[in-house]
Design a protein around this motif. Sequence first.
Motif, PDB file in Angstrom:
ATOM      1  N   VAL A  63       4.400  33.975 -18.599  1.00 18.90           N
ATOM      2  CA  VAL A  63       3.544  33.150 -19.451  1.00 18.90           C
ATOM      3  C   VAL A  63       2.293  33.947 -19.785  1.00 18.90           C
ATOM      4  O   VAL A  63       1.800  34.712 -18.958  1.00 18.90           O
ATOM      5  N   THR A  64       1.801  33.798 -21.027  1.00 19.87           N
ATOM      6  CA  THR A  64       0.688  34.649 -21.485  1.00 19.87           C
ATOM      7  C   THR A  64      -0.696  34.132 -21.099  1.00 19.87           C
ATOM      8  O   THR A  64      -1.690  34.768 -21.405  1.00 19.87           O
ATOM      9  N   SER A  65      -0.783  32.987 -20.438  1.00 21.75           N
ATOM     10  CA  SER A  65      -2.086  32.463 -20.010  1.00 21.75           C
ATOM     11  C   SER A  65      -2.570  33.203 -18.767  1.00 21.75           C
ATOM     12  O   SER A  65      -1.821  33.929 -18.114  1.00 21.75           O
ATOM     13  N   THR A  78       2.591  35.047 -14.565  1.00 20.12           N
ATOM     14  CA  THR A  78       1.869  35.395 -15.785  1.00 20.12           C
ATOM     15  C   THR A  78       2.234  36.823 -16.175  1.00 20.12           C
ATOM     16  O   THR A  78       2.744  37.600 -15.355  1.00 20.12           O
ATOM     17  N   ASP A  84      -4.130  37.935 -21.486  1.00 17.31           N
ATOM     18  CA  ASP A  84      -4.366  36.504 -21.717  1.00 17.31           C
ATOM     19  C   ASP A  84      -4.398  36.280 -23.220  1.00 17.31           C
ATOM     20  O   ASP A  84      -5.377  36.594 -23.884  1.00 17.31           O
ATOM     21  N   SER A 102      -8.330  29.724 -18.647  1.00 18.05           N
ATOM     22  CA  SER A 102      -8.146  29.594 -20.091  1.00 18.05           C
ATOM     23  C   SER A 102      -8.673  28.256 -20.585  1.00 18.05           C
ATOM     24  O   SER A 102      -9.281  28.162 -21.639  1.00 18.05           O
ATOM     25  N   PRO A 125      -3.443  33.208 -25.783  1.00 15.81           N
ATOM     26  CA  PRO A 125      -2.912  31.916 -26.224  1.00 15.81           C
ATOM     27  C   PRO A 125      -2.625  31.930 -27.723  1.00 15.81           C
ATOM     28  O   PRO A 125      -2.983  32.868 -28.435  1.00 15.81           O
ATOM     29  N   SER A 158       1.958  21.898 -22.521  1.00 15.00           N
ATOM     30  CA  SER A 158       0.741  22.585 -22.056  1.00 15.00           C
ATOM     31  C   SER A 158      -0.226  22.888 -23.200  1.00 15.00           C
ATOM     32  O   SER A 158      -0.928  23.893 -23.184  1.00 15.00           O
ATOM     33  N   GLN A 205      -2.456  26.753 -26.941  1.00 16.87           N
ATOM     34  CA  GLN A 205      -1.468  26.659 -25.875  1.00 16.87           C
ATOM     35  C   GLN A 205      -1.007  28.045 -25.454  1.00 16.87           C
ATOM     36  O   GLN A 205      -1.143  29.012 -26.207  1.00 16.87           O
ATOM     37  N   PRO A 206      -0.470  28.155 -24.242  1.00 16.29           N
ATOM     38  CA  PRO A 206       0.069  29.439 -23.801  1.00 16.29           C
ATOM     39  C   PRO A 206       1.351  29.780 -24.554  1.00 16.29           C
ATOM     40  O   PRO A 206       1.946  28.933 -25.220  1.00 16.29           O
ATOM     41  N   GLN A 207       1.766  31.027 -24.405  1.00 13.37           N
ATOM     42  CA  GLN A 207       3.044  31.482 -24.945  1.00 13.37           C
ATOM     43  C   GLN A 207       3.956  31.890 -23.793  1.00 13.37           C
ATOM     44  O   GLN A 207       3.487  32.196 -22.691  1.00 13.37           O
ATOM     45  N   LEU A 265      -4.294  25.751 -15.620  1.00 19.39           N
ATOM     46  CA  LEU A 265      -4.789  26.640 -16.658  1.00 19.39           C
ATOM     47  C   LEU A 265      -6.311  26.739 -16.605  1.00 19.39           C
ATOM     48  O   LEU A 265      -6.984  26.734 -17.613  1.00 19.39           O
TER      49      LEU A 265
END
Length: 340
Positions: A239-241, A253, A263, A9, A265, A305, A140-142, A6
């Motif tokens: 994943v949104t990161s 991503t 991006d 981010s 989080p 994460s 954290q990411p989503q 990561l």
Amino acid sequence: MGDKTLSASRRAWMQRGLMLGGAAMLGTGASARAVAAATADAWPNGPIRLVVPFPPGGSVDTVARTVGPQLATQLGQPVIIENRPGASSVMGAQHVKQSKPDGYTILLNASLQVANPVLLTTATYDALNDFVPITEIGAQPQLVVVKADGPYKTMADLVEDARKRPRHVTWAIAAFGAAGHLACALVNVQAKVDMPIIPYKGGGPALMDVMGGHVSAQIEPMASAYPHVQAGKLRALAVTSAQRLTSLPDVPTVAESGFPGFDMPSWYGLWAPAGTPRAIVDKVYAETAKALKVQAVADKLAAISFIPMGTTPDVFAKYSASELEKYRDLINKANIKADA
């Protein structure tokens, strides 16, 4: 600690963490310092209610139940997790706003604490003036998740079906104004699809309906979504990161999935009612920052994460103000409506 991939981010989030400092003084005179010290020394002498404005099972509740027990150990008093769901976290926030500012009622909420007053007419509180920011716990990411045995294998599959069947493919969200809600709205705008957004009273109930096939997809923080992916009940599409996760190396991503620059989080913080003595605020901040460094807590957060922060009250106040303006701009540009 945390997910090594990561990088982009993480650097942005940790820059805020590096701004940590000591507790601010209440006054310049010796008497003011003495009063502050006495106030902090006397607190706590009874149970502390940590209000979670969502039902059990969501990401906010997960973070509270990870950090709360350690705070209880450090403070020598029970920390009671009190779930007060309703109205996209507004009911719980209003309850804390109206509580006695004595340090015994504290709010743990996500970023929608500052987004709600911009988005919802029911959120009659002032995000910056009706609460005292204590600390940003972390971010954290989503994950974009769907039913594990459903038809969607990629974001492209989801978007293609949404274009073929407007308003039949749907999003579940934990609450209006949550990071997941804003992320879903951005996907709709950028993909030019008409996927209705269905609000729930928390991430847990929403995830249950995605697993049951009643709703097509959800964007939900790792804390609540990842355990169901691990259990094989949900499939992670993206994943949104800004970077992929080592825990899910094969999951692209959202940016890689046709949404360049995406991006988003989810972040979490603690607030107290306005008027809470600064000495108590500083003590809660210091104990929370300490709790985040305890190995057992750190390991649980790293497993989802989660990037721990523990910023000072002053840094968190500035960050909250900047996030409020960011969300205001995003909500206006994306024309996000609470009754969508």
